[in-house]
Design an enzyme around this catalytic site. Sequence first.
Site, short mmCIF file in Angstrom:
data_model
loop_
_atom_site.label_atom_id
_atom_site.label_comp_id
_atom_site.label_asym_id
_atom_site.label_seq_id
_atom_site.Cartn_x
_atom_site.Cartn_y
_atom_site.Cartn_z
N HIS A 44 0.81 -1.22 0.00
CA HIS A 44 0.00 0.00 0.00
C HIS A 44 0.84 1.27 0.00
CE1 HIS A 44 0.43 -0.35 4.49
NE2 HIS A 44 0.49 0.97 4.39
N ASP A 95 0.54 -7.66 1.38
CA ASP A 95 0.88 -6.25 1.57
C ASP A 95 2.39 -6.04 1.62
OD1 ASP A 95 0.38 -3.55 1.83
OD2 ASP A 95 0.19 -3.61 4.00
N SER A 137 4.60 2.63 7.88
CA SER A 137 4.33 1.44 7.06
C SER A 137 5.55 1.06 6.22
CB SER A 137 3.14 1.69 6.15
OG SER A 137 1.96 1.87 6.88
#
Length: 404
Positions: free
Chosen positions: A135, A165, A249
């Site tokens: 993402h 992911d 992230s």
Amino acid sequence: MGYYDDHYEYQQKQKGNRGRWFFSALVGAVLGGLLVVISVPALSKWNVLPYQVTPRESEQVQNEETAKEPAIWQQVSVDVSSQVTKAIDKVSDAVVGIVNIQEANFWSQGGEAGTGSGVIYKKENGKAFIVTNHHVVENASELEVSLKDGTRVPAKLLGSDVLMDLAVLEIDAKHVKKVAEFGNSDTVKPGEPVIAIGNPLGLQFAGSVTQGIISGTNRTVEVDLDQDGTPDWNAEVLQTDAAINPGNSGGALVNIQGQVIGINSMKIAQEAVEGIGFAIPINTAIPVISDLEKYGQVRRPYMGVELRSLSDISSYHLQATLHLPKDVTEGVAVIQVVPMSPAAQAGLKQFDVIVALDDHKIRDVLDLRKYLYTKKSIGDTMKVTFYRDGKKHTVTIKLEKESF
């Protein structure tokens, strides 16, 4: 009268002197008080003293002014080197920023769409490889990597996987001085200290470090990949209370030895929730990273069926369409079979209801995907137990690689 006048004048002079003395003392006291009130906060604000008191001077002050009070000033030397600082030093240079640049189109303006973090894990043949989250790089037309010294270099996307992911990038190795070492996430225990390193809220906070513990292992979090309100995947993650914020992230979750044990991925963002963040265990990530680096995609075993959980099917169709016995309430219905796929070659048909794989009970679509993708490999055979027209059957499927 003369005596009285002289004496009177003398008394008046004495009173005047006493008055002036009293007034001077009062003014001195007030000024002294003001000096104390004004100077102490200013000094304490910066934690600075107007002078240092050595131990010898301290003894003198104690003897002369505060004989009953112990000395309160002393020199303190603090060694800030610790296991934590050593762990950070070992890996921090390998944690970088990822800049997602998108082209302008009819619906949006171009430019930097967002930033995240990444971990340099390998240098080989003049190239350096970086793992981050899917993402973080999603929909990027260009990608840049921001190194610890602020240098930004172009990056090439080798591959990305929405299910796990994860994504892998490549940059020129000449810009890289250090790579991270992977640890063993299978040996991680609740309560073990960990450190999260990344770029929360953007590159202005690059290399930020937060510390916490492992709050839980083998956690399962439902993920809705297509945002249709239905979970598509059960992500197995490590839970930590180390602060993980937007921009973290793709960054590193590090153990006390300075080894990467997880890739920071998500957190629960609710007003009533604090300190619940998640990271993809590095042992789970390694085979995905390897596939993305080599093939640009994750090579997963393929059945060739479209499925739906029984819990999403009305009770009417459970009986009228699928013809299930009333005691069968868990499993997955085959909605469509791809021609020439492993499932088609094994004889599976539309409206069959799969209830077990290799005698492992299957409750829903998430169960089936988890077993297929984590327990089986391309080329393996797998026993499938299913119901057709109310009767139980078993077939064996040889799993193949999905073709794109």
